[in-house]
Write a protein that holds these residues in place. Structure first.
Motif, PDB file in Angstrom:
ATOM      1  N   CYS A 157      -8.663  42.182  27.180  1.00 28.32           N
ATOM      2  CA  CYS A 157      -8.323  41.602  28.414  1.00 28.32           C
ATOM      3  C   CYS A 157      -7.250  42.206  29.378  1.00 28.32           C
ATOM      4  O   CYS A 157      -7.317  42.150  30.704  1.00 28.32           O
ATOM      5  CB  CYS A 157      -7.678  40.087  28.193  1.00 28.32           C
ATOM      6  N   CYS A 158      -6.237  43.041  28.544  1.00 29.20           N
ATOM      7  CA  CYS A 158      -5.153  43.733  29.423  1.00 29.20           C
ATOM      8  C   CYS A 158      -5.946  45.046  30.163  1.00 29.20           C
ATOM      9  O   CYS A 158      -5.512  45.244  31.112  1.00 29.20           O
ATOM     10  CB  CYS A 158      -4.183  44.170  28.448  1.00 29.20           C
ATOM     11  N   LEU A 159      -6.741  45.572  29.357  1.00 24.27           N
ATOM     12  CA  LEU A 159      -7.276  46.673  30.090  1.00 24.27           C
ATOM     13  C   LEU A 159      -8.241  46.373  31.331  1.00 24.27           C
ATOM     14  O   LEU A 159      -8.358  47.085  32.601  1.00 24.27           O
ATOM     15  CB  LEU A 159      -8.359  47.261  28.895  1.00 24.27           C
ATOM     16  N   VAL A 160      -8.858  45.252  31.187  1.00 23.12           N
ATOM     17  CA  VAL A 160      -9.751  44.737  32.458  1.00 23.12           C
ATOM     18  C   VAL A 160      -8.624  44.333  33.553  1.00 23.12           C
ATOM     19  O   VAL A 160      -8.887  44.795  34.663  1.00 23.12           O
ATOM     20  CB  VAL A 160     -10.421  43.559  31.909  1.00 23.12           C
ATOM     21  N   SER A 161      -7.627  43.669  33.235  1.00 19.10           N
ATOM     22  CA  SER A 161      -6.404  43.509  34.236  1.00 19.10           C
ATOM     23  C   SER A 161      -6.193  44.460  34.687  1.00 19.10           C
ATOM     24  O   SER A 161      -5.767  44.661  36.154  1.00 19.10           O
ATOM     25  CB  SER A 161      -5.521  42.706  33.579  1.00 19.10           C
ATOM     26  N   ILE A 162      -5.708  45.773  34.254  1.00 19.20           N
ATOM     27  CA  ILE A 162      -5.231  46.925  34.823  1.00 19.20           C
ATOM     28  C   ILE A 162      -6.222  47.597  35.649  1.00 19.20           C
ATOM     29  O   ILE A 162      -6.019  47.995  36.715  1.00 19.20           O
ATOM     30  CB  ILE A 162      -4.916  47.908  33.627  1.00 19.20           C
ATOM     31  N   MET A 163      -7.535  47.626  35.046  1.00 14.90           N
ATOM     32  CA  MET A 163      -8.642  48.132  36.000  1.00 14.90           C
ATOM     33  C   MET A 163      -8.772  47.663  37.200  1.00 14.90           C
ATOM     34  O   MET A 163      -9.128  48.091  38.063  1.00 14.90           O
ATOM     35  CB  MET A 163     -10.058  48.223  35.251  1.00 14.90           C
ATOM     36  N   MET A 164      -8.899  46.030  37.125  1.00 14.46           N
ATOM     37  CA  MET A 164      -8.762  45.551  38.554  1.00 14.46           C
ATOM     38  C   MET A 164      -7.690  45.578  39.400  1.00 14.46           C
ATOM     39  O   MET A 164      -7.994  45.479  40.550  1.00 14.46           O
ATOM     40  CB  MET A 164      -9.116  43.946  37.863  1.00 14.46           C
ATOM     41  N   LEU A 165      -6.607  45.837  38.812  1.00 21.73           N
ATOM     42  CA  LEU A 165      -5.422  46.094  39.636  1.00 21.73           C
ATOM     43  C   LEU A 165      -5.298  47.388  40.527  1.00 21.73           C
ATOM     44  O   LEU A 165      -4.738  47.593  41.443  1.00 21.73           O
ATOM     45  CB  LEU A 165      -4.105  45.698  38.810  1.00 21.73           C
ATOM     46  N   LEU A 166      -5.871  48.383  39.742  1.00 22.14           N
ATOM     47  CA  LEU A 166      -5.569  49.745  40.255  1.00 22.14           C
ATOM     48  C   LEU A 166      -6.123  49.979  41.759  1.00 22.14           C
ATOM     49  O   LEU A 166      -5.271  50.356  42.563  1.00 22.14           O
ATOM     50  CB  LEU A 166      -6.543  50.727  39.177  1.00 22.14           C
ATOM     51  N   PRO A 167      -7.505  49.381  42.126  1.00 17.99           N
ATOM     52  CA  PRO A 167      -7.767  49.522  43.548  1.00 17.99           C
ATOM     53  C   PRO A 167      -6.557  48.894  44.466  1.00 17.99           C
ATOM     54  O   PRO A 167      -6.618  49.310  45.753  1.00 17.99           O
ATOM     55  CB  PRO A 167      -9.223  48.638  43.564  1.00 17.99           C
ATOM     56  N   ALA A 168      -6.157  47.866  44.117  1.00 16.14           N
ATOM     57  CA  ALA A 168      -5.425  47.090  44.856  1.00 16.14           C
ATOM     58  C   ALA A 168      -4.115  47.761  45.102  1.00 16.14           C
ATOM     59  O   ALA A 168      -3.511  47.785  46.274  1.00 16.14           O
ATOM     60  CB  ALA A 168      -5.065  45.909  44.132  1.00 16.14           C
ATOM     61  N   LEU A 169      -3.691  48.666  44.165  1.00 13.17           N
ATOM     62  CA  LEU A 169      -2.493  49.640  44.299  1.00 13.17           C
ATOM     63  C   LEU A 169      -2.872  50.701  45.537  1.00 13.17           C
ATOM     64  O   LEU A 169      -1.784  51.186  45.949  1.00 13.17           O
ATOM     65  CB  LEU A 169      -2.129  50.087  42.997  1.00 13.17           C
ATOM     66  N   CYS A 170      -3.876  51.135  45.327  1.00 11.12           N
ATOM     67  CA  CYS A 170      -4.347  52.172  46.196  1.00 11.12           C
ATOM     68  C   CYS A 170      -4.614  51.773  47.736  1.00 11.12           C
ATOM     69  O   CYS A 170      -4.681  52.407  48.679  1.00 11.12           O
ATOM     70  CB  CYS A 170      -5.579  53.070  45.697  1.00 11.12           C
ATOM     71  N   TYR A 171      -5.184  50.433  47.956  1.00 14.61           N
ATOM     72  CA  TYR A 171      -5.884  50.122  49.423  1.00 14.61           C
ATOM     73  C   TYR A 171      -5.206  48.589  49.785  1.00 14.61           C
ATOM     74  O   TYR A 171      -4.868  47.974  48.796  1.00 14.61           O
ATOM     75  CB  TYR A 171      -7.252  50.018  49.285  1.00 14.61           C
ATOM     76  N   SER A 172      -5.051  48.612  50.889  1.00 13.87           N
ATOM     77  CA  SER A 172      -4.474  47.021  51.379  1.00 13.87           C
ATOM     78  C   SER A 172      -5.633  46.562  52.293  1.00 13.87           C
ATOM     79  O   SER A 172      -6.458  47.380  52.788  1.00 13.87           O
ATOM     80  CB  SER A 172      -3.351  47.582  52.310  1.00 13.87           C
ATOM     81  N   ASP A 173      -5.923  45.374  52.032  1.00 14.46           N
ATOM     82  CA  ASP A 173      -6.934  44.585  52.921  1.00 14.46           C
ATOM     83  C   ASP A 173      -6.344  43.708  53.921  1.00 14.46           C
ATOM     84  O   ASP A 173      -7.157  42.825  54.437  1.00 14.46           O
ATOM     85  CB  ASP A 173      -7.824  43.881  51.749  1.00 14.46           C
ATOM     86  N   LYS A 174      -5.356  44.034  54.439  1.00 19.46           N
ATOM     87  CA  LYS A 174      -4.667  43.428  55.421  1.00 19.46           C
ATOM     88  C   LYS A 174      -4.866  43.939  56.711  1.00 19.46           C
ATOM     89  O   LYS A 174      -4.484  44.446  57.570  1.00 19.46           O
ATOM     90  CB  LYS A 174      -3.278  43.161  55.240  1.00 19.46           C
ATOM     91  N   PHE A 175      -6.116  43.469  57.272  1.00 22.31           N
ATOM     92  CA  PHE A 175      -6.912  43.945  58.308  1.00 22.31           C
ATOM     93  C   PHE A 175      -6.452  42.934  59.746  1.00 22.31           C
ATOM     94  O   PHE A 175      -6.605  41.749  59.338  1.00 22.31           O
ATOM     95  CB  PHE A 175      -8.299  44.228  58.209  1.00 22.31           C
ATOM     96  N   ASP A 176      -6.271  43.229  60.656  1.00 21.52           N
ATOM     97  CA  ASP A 176      -6.237  42.695  61.870  1.00 21.52           C
ATOM     98  C   ASP A 176      -7.546  42.783  62.694  1.00 21.52           C
ATOM     99  O   ASP A 176      -8.352  43.722  62.500  1.00 21.52           O
ATOM    100  CB  ASP A 176      -5.036  43.113  62.816  1.00 21.52           C
ATOM    101  N   LYS A 177      -7.862  41.514  63.351  1.00 24.89           N
ATOM    102  CA  LYS A 177      -9.152  41.807  64.116  1.00 24.89           C
ATOM    103  C   LYS A 177      -8.705  41.950  65.660  1.00 24.89           C
ATOM    104  O   LYS A 177      -8.080  41.784  66.185  1.00 24.89           O
ATOM    105  CB  LYS A 177      -9.669  40.407  64.029  1.00 24.89           C
ATOM    106  N   SER A 178      -9.724  42.683  66.284  1.00 30.54           N
ATOM    107  CA  SER A 178      -9.783  43.000  67.747  1.00 30.54           C
ATOM    108  C   SER A 178     -10.926  43.515  68.031  1.00 30.54           C
ATOM    109  O   SER A 178     -12.178  43.183  67.413  1.00 30.54           O
ATOM    110  CB  SER A 178      -8.828  44.293  67.861  1.00 30.54           C
ATOM    111  N   THR A 179     -11.142  44.391  69.167  1.00 31.23           N
ATOM    112  CA  THR A 179     -12.406  44.614  69.594  1.00 31.23           C
ATOM    113  C   THR A 179     -12.150  46.341  70.235  1.00 31.23           C
ATOM    114  O   THR A 179     -10.849  46.762  70.154  1.00 31.23           O
ATOM    115  CB  THR A 179     -12.935  44.088  71.023  1.00 31.23           C
ATOM    116  N   ALA A 180     -13.171  46.997  70.206  1.00 31.73           N
ATOM    117  CA  ALA A 180     -13.072  48.533  70.467  1.00 31.73           C
ATOM    118  C   ALA A 180     -14.166  49.002  71.212  1.00 31.73           C
ATOM    119  O   ALA A 180     -15.196  48.583  71.326  1.00 31.73           O
ATOM    120  CB  ALA A 180     -12.839  49.412  69.214  1.00 31.73           C
ATOM    121  N   THR A 181     -13.952  49.661  72.291  1.00 27.48           N
ATOM    122  CA  THR A 181     -14.842  50.844  72.950  1.00 27.48           C
ATOM    123  C   THR A 181     -14.655  52.085  72.864  1.00 27.48           C
ATOM    124  O   THR A 181     -14.059  52.714  71.990  1.00 27.48           O
ATOM    125  CB  THR A 181     -14.935  50.086  74.390  1.00 27.48           C
TER     126      THR A 181
END
Length: 249
Positions: free
Chosen positions: A10-34
């Motif tokens: 269970c610890c190994l699974v927790s660590i593997m799931m945590l690693l992507p969160a350490l590398c990337y943030s999903d805090k996106f803001d919304k807007s438009t682009a041209t």
């Protein structure tokens, strides 16, 4: 002699799931682009940040003009991940990483991307469909700028005249920090340079001899500090020449 580290499953699974969160943030803001078009699909050398030809080619031409994020020029040189959300059949999950090189507002958009950057948001073979929208919904987040093998360079702007007038702009600024202001060492004290426009700082009658600078920096968390670059500009400086520093943010 060796040893092994044994962890419950269970610890190994927790660590593997945590690693992507350490590398990337999903805090996106919304807007438009041209987008804007140039014959080469890259950025414009006459952008409001003052980067010149650097602003056309940096990040393989994946650059943008911004509106609210420009912040009176403080936002120049910042990097963002931008991904369209208009259609999952057209838009990639990754989107494109861009560098802010210009100021622009069009059709209530936060980003006016170069043709090259706008196309990079599309799935292979669907760019024409994305361009047909003209304006697309996007998500964006600030990401660190990465310039492998580069330290910050201080470029003497083309409008400078030795010894009467000095204007500078910083190139290859990595990370997610902003240069709020620049000081120059003159007559035994630090004197703040004027932000002329965009990311260009200037001063009339700069000191003679080698020139030392101090960058006043703020990171994304709001922490502030100063970084000094002693004697970074030589006495015989020339307009249009970029000088290497030994620092990076």
């Amino acid at each position: 002699m060796g040893f092994s580290l044994k962890l419950p499953y269970c610890c190994l699974v927790s660590i593997m799931m945590l690693l992507p969160a350490l590398c990337y943030s999903d805090k996106f803001d919304k807007s438009t682009a041209t987008y804007y078009s140039r014959p080469d699909g890259l950025g414009t050398p006459s952008g409001a940040c003052g980067f010149g030809e650097y602003g056309r080619n940096i990040s393989d031409g994946n650059v943008a003009g911004v509106y609210r994020l420009y912040n009176n020029g403080i936002g120049c040189g910042a990097c963002y991940q931008v991904r369209c959300t208009t259609s999952p059949q057209i838009c990639t999950d990754k989107g494109v990483n861009i560098v802010v090189t210009d100021y622009g507002q069009g059709d209530n958009t936060d980003f006016i991307l170069s043709h090259h950057a706008f196309e990079a948001m599309a799935q292979p073979g669907t760019a024409d469909r994305l361009f047909a929208y003209g304006v697309v919904d996007v998500e964006y987040q600030r990401v660190p700028c990465q310039y492998v093998g580069h330290k910050i360079q201080v470029k003497v702007h083309e409008n400078s005249r030795n010894p009467d007038y000095l204007a500078i702009i910083m190139l290859y600024q990595a990370g997610k920090s902003d240069i709020l202001s620049v000081d120059i060492w003159q007559q035994g004290k630090w004197v703040e340079m004027r932000r002329s426009f965009g990311a260009v700082f200037d001063m009339s009658n700069p000191p003679l001899g080698a020139i030392s600078l101090r960058f006043n920096v703020q990171d994304s968390a709001g922490s502030k500090w100063a970084v000094e670059a002693p004697n970074v500009i030589p006495p015989n400086w020339k307009a249009g020449v970029a000088y290497d520093t030994n620092i990076q943010l």
